[in-house]
Design a protein around this motif. Structure first.
Motif, PDB file in Angstrom:
ATOM      1  N   MET A   1       0.839  -1.192   0.000  1.00  0.00           N
ATOM      2  CA  MET A   1       0.000   0.000   0.000  1.00  0.00           C
ATOM      3  C   MET A   1       0.881   1.252   0.000  1.00  0.00           C
ATOM      4  SD  MET A   1      -3.018   1.078   2.683  1.00  0.00           S
ATOM      5  CE  MET A   1      -1.895   1.611   3.970  1.00  0.00           C
ATOM      6  N   LEU A   2       0.460   2.263  -0.754  1.00  0.00           N
ATOM      7  CA  LEU A   2       1.227   3.492  -0.896  1.00  0.00           C
ATOM      8  C   LEU A   2       1.528   4.143   0.450  1.00  0.00           C
ATOM      9  CD1 LEU A   2       2.464   5.719  -2.701  1.00  0.00           C
ATOM     10  CD2 LEU A   2       0.198   6.804  -2.702  1.00  0.00           C
ATOM     11  N   LEU A   3       0.525   4.212   1.333  1.00  0.00           N
ATOM     12  CA  LEU A   3       0.731   4.860   2.631  1.00  0.00           C
ATOM     13  C   LEU A   3       1.812   4.158   3.435  1.00  0.00           C
ATOM     14  CD1 LEU A   3      -2.815   5.835   3.972  1.00  0.00           C
ATOM     15  CD2 LEU A   3      -0.994   7.358   3.210  1.00  0.00           C
ATOM     16  N   ASP A   4       1.826   2.841   3.413  1.00  0.00           N
ATOM     17  CA  ASP A   4       2.848   2.093   4.140  1.00  0.00           C
ATOM     18  C   ASP A   4       4.231   2.323   3.537  1.00  0.00           C
ATOM     19  OD1 ASP A   4       1.428   0.615   6.254  1.00  0.00           O
ATOM     20  OD2 ASP A   4       0.369  -0.322   4.586  1.00  0.00           O
ATOM     21  N   GLU A   5       4.292   2.343   2.217  1.00  0.00           N
ATOM     22  CA  GLU A   5       5.583   2.570   1.542  1.00  0.00           C
ATOM     23  C   GLU A   5       6.137   3.944   1.889  1.00  0.00           C
ATOM     24  OE1 GLU A   5       4.877   2.048  -2.594  1.00  0.00           O
ATOM     25  OE2 GLU A   5       4.384  -0.082  -2.429  1.00  0.00           O
ATOM     26  N   LYS A   6       5.286   4.961   1.868  1.00  0.00           N
ATOM     27  CA  LYS A   6       5.735   6.318   2.152  1.00  0.00           C
ATOM     28  C   LYS A   6       6.046   6.509   3.640  1.00  0.00           C
ATOM     29  CE  LYS A   6       5.455   7.848  -2.063  1.00  0.00           C
ATOM     30  NZ  LYS A   6       6.650   8.268  -2.833  1.00  0.00           N
ATOM     31  N   THR A   7       5.344   5.788   4.493  1.00  0.00           N
ATOM     32  CA  THR A   7       5.639   5.850   5.922  1.00  0.00           C
ATOM     33  C   THR A   7       7.031   5.317   6.188  1.00  0.00           C
ATOM     34  OG1 THR A   7       3.305   5.657   6.568  1.00  0.00           O
ATOM     35  CG2 THR A   7       4.949   5.021   8.208  1.00  0.00           C
ATOM     36  N   ILE A   8       7.362   4.204   5.584  1.00  0.00           N
ATOM     37  CA  ILE A   8       8.700   3.623   5.731  1.00  0.00           C
ATOM     38  C   ILE A   8       9.759   4.581   5.185  1.00  0.00           C
ATOM     39  CG2 ILE A   8      10.213   1.753   4.951  1.00  0.00           C
ATOM     40  CD1 ILE A   8       7.685  -0.052   4.943  1.00  0.00           C
ATOM     41  N   LEU A   9       9.441   5.241   4.076  1.00  0.00           N
ATOM     42  CA  LEU A   9      10.392   6.156   3.445  1.00  0.00           C
ATOM     43  C   LEU A   9      10.724   7.344   4.342  1.00  0.00           C
ATOM     44  CD1 LEU A   9      11.992   7.124   0.925  1.00  0.00           C
ATOM     45  CD2 LEU A   9       9.859   8.240   0.169  1.00  0.00           C
ATOM     46  N   TYR A  10       9.704   7.924   4.985  1.00  0.00           N
ATOM     47  CA  TYR A  10       9.920   9.163   5.730  1.00  0.00           C
ATOM     48  C   TYR A  10      10.114   8.965   7.233  1.00  0.00           C
ATOM     49  CZ  TYR A  10       8.719  11.539   1.412  1.00  0.00           C
ATOM     50  OH  TYR A  10       8.717  11.993   0.114  1.00  0.00           O
TER      51      TYR A  10
END
Length: 249
Positions: A1-10
């Motif tokens: 999921m996009l939100l999970d990917e971006k959470t990990i990124l930031y």
């Protein structure tokens, strides 16, 4: 999921230096982290670089020992505060904040206890916690102008800066950004900090329908984030804020 990917990124230590959370990361003593975090969260609006700059300047005025300064500063020490200003938060506001913080630690067991005292058994969120904290914080005499710097969700405020501060103090993971110092409040009870960037991205992602950024919007957004992770919904603040600020989505 996009939100999970971006959470990990930031949600990474690389995020810290350019963010207001860098100020409490300057300290190791629990009370210094709590107080510096609360004060810099209070001035966290405007350009992030200016917030960070003024946050460190505020700490310098307190000899880089905020807890000791709050508890023991004399009139000569407090005179230094006269030079501080960040946008509409001026030296009168800061002096009142220091006096109220001293009262919070002397009379209410510290910042964690002042927030958690507003939680009843089985309380699902920190709404009443924030309202109760505001009541305690405003017990000391103060200028009417200073009240606006302590958000009131019962009046419709998003309480963005308080929610951000609670995220810093409460969330627990191994990523090294949030502190996870407080155990009396659960990450599941937190609300997502809502500002223009987060609101815009949330609407584009279909997580927020309400057009106005107010407390009802905070409730709507957080309820939708809880669908993805009921135990730690506010971790997605990293994704929403990061996409809004760094990716200009």
């Amino acid at each position: 999921m996009l939100l999970d990917e971006k959470t990990i990124l930031y949600n990474q230590p690389d995020f810290i230096p350019s963010d207001p959370i860098s100020i409490p990361h300057h300290f190791t003593r629990r009370e210094d982290i709590e107080i510096s975090g609360f004060l810099v969260a209070t001035i966290a609006w405007g350009q992030r670089s200016t917030i960070v700059k003024n946050g460190f300047r505020m700490m310098n005025l307190m000899d880089d020992a905020p807890y000791d300064f709050v508890m023991n500063a004399g009139q000569k020490d407090l005179k230094r505060i006269d030079t501080f200003v960040h946008r509409t938060f001026n030296s009168d506001d800061l002096l009142f904040f220091l006096e109220s913080l001293k009262s919070i630690y002397q009379n209410h067991g510290g910042l964690e206890q002042a927030f958690s005292a507003g939680l009843s058994d089985g309380e699902k969120d920190v709404y009443h916690s924030i309202i109760n904290f505001r009541r305690l914080f405003l017990e000391n005499s103060h200028l009417i102008r200073s009240r606006k710097h302590i958000a009131d969700p019962s009046a419709g405020s998003t309480a963005k800066r308080i929610n951000m501060y609670l995220r810093w103090m409460v969330r627990k993971d191994n990523n090294g950004v949030d502190f996870g110092l407080w155990n009396s409040i659960s990450p599941a009870q937190l609300y997502c900090p809502l500002d223009v960037h987060v609101g815009n991205v949330a609407r584009k992602c279909g997580l927020l329908v309400r057009k106005q950024n107010d407390w009802k919007a905070v409730e709507e957004l957080t309820a939708n984030l809880r669908v993805f992770d009921q135990n730690d919904p506010v971790k997605y603040d990293f994704a929403l804020f990061g996409m809004g600020v760094f990716e200009k989505i």
